[in-house]
Design a protein around this motif. Structure first.
Motif, short mmCIF file in Angstrom:
data_model
loop_
_atom_site.label_atom_id
_atom_site.label_comp_id
_atom_site.label_asym_id
_atom_site.label_seq_id
_atom_site.Cartn_x
_atom_site.Cartn_y
_atom_site.Cartn_z
N SER A 43 1.04 -1.31 0.59
CA SER A 43 0.06 0.30 -0.67
C SER A 43 1.07 1.34 0.42
N GLU A 44 0.31 1.97 -0.59
CA GLU A 44 0.65 3.64 -0.69
C GLU A 44 1.48 4.40 1.24
N ASP A 45 0.93 3.47 2.12
CA ASP A 45 1.56 4.24 3.13
C ASP A 45 2.12 3.03 3.45
N GLY A 46 2.47 2.09 2.90
CA GLY A 46 3.33 0.84 3.87
C GLY A 46 2.88 0.04 4.36
N LEU A 47 1.73 0.50 4.98
CA LEU A 47 1.28 -0.36 6.00
C LEU A 47 0.03 -1.49 5.37
N GLU A 69 -0.07 1.64 12.96
CA GLU A 69 -0.31 2.55 12.27
C GLU A 69 0.33 3.71 13.25
N ASP A 126 -0.51 10.44 15.11
CA ASP A 126 -0.37 11.46 15.39
C ASP A 126 -0.68 12.39 17.32
N SER A 141 6.21 0.08 9.73
CA SER A 141 5.89 -0.30 7.90
C SER A 141 5.87 -1.40 7.58
N ILE A 171 7.56 4.61 10.83
CA ILE A 171 7.09 5.86 10.02
C ILE A 171 6.46 6.76 10.88
N ARG A 207 3.28 12.82 13.37
CA ARG A 207 3.47 13.47 13.76
C ARG A 207 3.28 14.46 15.60
#
Length: 530
Positions: free
Chosen positions: A78-82, A141, A144, A202, A208, A211
């Motif tokens: 997946s794009e978010d690496g998760l 995941e 934040d 990930s 990852i 924030r």
């Protein structure tokens, strides 16, 4: 497991195709799969099988390339690496289905090492699940952080004028609410602490970053302090709350750069008020301590817990009310009502006004220092340069009775009369019950009532004694004030002036100069000013 409407078989002598009856299938779909397997077939043959030979197993190629027998394991991250998923394109030779180890090796080649779901991988192989993208690895995941938050506890919105009735578009612009009073120890703002973030991981085993939360400081300004827990901003003094440069300040003095008018509205402030301009007609200034006005006071209302200084004077048009717990000082007073719990000190004149001072009234600063028209009352002394005028304008001066003491004496006398009436009623009821007791006609309820009445009698007698003492003190204070009271005129005193001392009046019938009026042995006398 496949949900496709056709099947491809690999046998020793070649490749065979079977298209199911009454199913939706296209030449492109079949050709695409065959090409991916490295099987070269005439497209017309496939079209013929779809149209005419459904349900039959038809040989489509004599050659069986090695790639046709192997399964294809497609891996997608997946794009978010998760998450990582696999898509199995099954082998044409059913015996060549990949094992869980085959899938894990393929994942490892792509660097996928974290969060493998081995139970899912085993299920894919056991149930031969093909042509579906299935998640076989999941990362953690990131969470934040949450920024610190500042909550202001004072309703700053009330600075804006409010329309009470939505159906009415008019608003009293004098009630702009320009002052926010706060008290020492009052909570002004609260800090909600930040919440730290948590980094994720990930499926490639790489961190990852979450924030990070931003901290915020309480908006500490002048005359504020932060509580011990570091989460509350507290007012250090009584004063006016203002917001400047993003900080909360508590100011002991409320300043108005110009006039008190519709641009400012009425002022009601716990501390001192400085008005650099004037206080216009119809407006009110109330202060817990001193009031200073740089201009004039028109038909307005001023009340101060301290002193009042009006540099431009009072031009009240009969409607100004100025009241202070300490001195009232003004350039002049004209057609106004002024009351001071101390002294009234005027530079130029008091004209056609009602002025009361607990101690002294003085108009000695100007060249004429005039008191004319209206009435002036002071506890000890009234002094001026000119009293009255040459046309005999009625002017009343009263000294020797402090308005405040006089009112206190009235209140004490009224309270004392009320207490004595209650005592008389209690004694009558008590005497009645005692007579019943002597006659042997008293029961338990009346005994209890007698006890209550006896206690009430003692309390009333104590209160009466206290107020009698207070009354005596006030009477002595009034008598003392009468003994030292004076009306001092440094210049001219005109007919039309009436001087009152201790219930005695003296009417000036001819012009007098440099005179002091005083009370002596039941009459008002005068002597030369010295």
């Amino acid at each position: 497991m496949s949900s496709r409407p056709f099947s491809i078989y690999v046998r020793e002598d070649g490749v065979y195709l079977e298209v199911e009856l009454e199913t939706e299938v296209s030449v492109i779909e079949i050709m695409s799969l065959l090409k991916r397997r490295g099987i070269e077939v005439d497209e017309k043959l496939i079209d013929e099988i779809i149209k005419e030979r459904r349900g039959e197993v038809v040989k489509i190629s004599d050659e069986v390339p090695a790639s046709a027998k192997e399964a294809t394991i497609e891996v997608e991250i997946s794009e978010d690496g998760l998450a990582a998923s696999v898509h199995i394109i099954p082998p044409l030779d059913e015996s060549a289905w990949p094992s869980p180890q085959d899938i894990e090796e393929e994942l490892s080649k792509r660097g996928i090492t974290f969060g493998l779901k081995k139970d899912v991988i085993e299920k894919i192989c056991a149930e031969k699940i093909a042509h579906q993208r299935i998640v076989v690895a999941e990362g953690i995941e990131p969470i934040d952080g949450e920024d610190a938050e500042i909550k202001v506890k004072i309703d700053i919105e009330r600075l804006k004028p409010k329309i009470e009735d939505p159906s009415v578009s008019r608003v009293d612009l004098r009630e702009l609410g320009a002052v926010i009073n706060v008290f020492k120890g009052q909570e002004l703002a609260e800090k909600i602490p930040l919440k730290e973030g948590r980094d994720g991981i990930s499926v490639l085993g790489k961190p990852i970053k979450a924030r990070q939360a931003k901290d915020r400081n309480l908006p500490k300004g002048n005359n504020t302090e932060i509580a011990e827990d570091g989460l509350k901003l507290i007012a250090a003094i009584d004063g006016n709350l203002v917001v400047k440069d993003g900080k909360l300040h508590v100011l002991p003095v409320y300043e108005v750069d110009g006039d008190v008018d519709y641009s400012v509205g009425n002022i009601n402030f716990i501390g001192g008020v400085i008005v650099k301009g004037s206080v216009r007609d119809g407006f009110t200034v109330v202060a817990g301590s001193d009031i200073q006005v740089g201009g004039v006071v028109e038909a307005a209302t001023l009340r101060a817990g301290g002193k009042i200084l009006i540099r431009g004077g009072i031009r009240g048009m009969g409607k100004a009310y100025v009241e202070a717990e300490s001195d009232v000082m003004a350039l002049f007073i004209d057609q106004s009502n002024v009351r001071s719990n101390s002294n009234v000190i005027v530079e130029r004149s008091i004209m056609h006004s009602t002025v009361m001072a607990t101690e002294r009234i003085s108009v000695m600063g100007g060249r004429k220092g005039v008191i004319v028209g209206g009435s002036c009352s002071a506890g000890f002394e009234v002094s001026c340069i000119t009293l009255g005028n040459d046309i005999g304008t009625k002017t009343e001066i009263q000294v020797g009775v402090s308005p405040t003491v006089q009112q206190e004496l009235k209140n004490v006398a009224r309270t004392l009369e009320d207490l004595e009436g209650k005592l008389n009623s209690v004694e009558n009821n008590l005497n009645y019950i005692k007579r019943l007791e002597m006659q042997g006609r008293i029961d338990q309820s009346k005994k209890a009532l007698m006890l209550q009445l006896s206690k009430a009698k003692l309390q009333l007698q104590s209160n009466i004694e206290f107020y009698r003492t207070e009354k005596k003190k006030l009477e002595q204070e009034m008598a003392k004030a009468t003994e030292v009271c004076r009306v001092k005129v440094k210049g001219s005193c005109y007919p039309g002036v009436t001087i009152n001392m201790r219930g005695i009046s003296y009417i000036v019938r001819e012009k007098m100069y440099y005179v002091i009026f005083y009370f002596d042995k039941g009459e008002i006398k005068f002597t030369s000013y010295s």
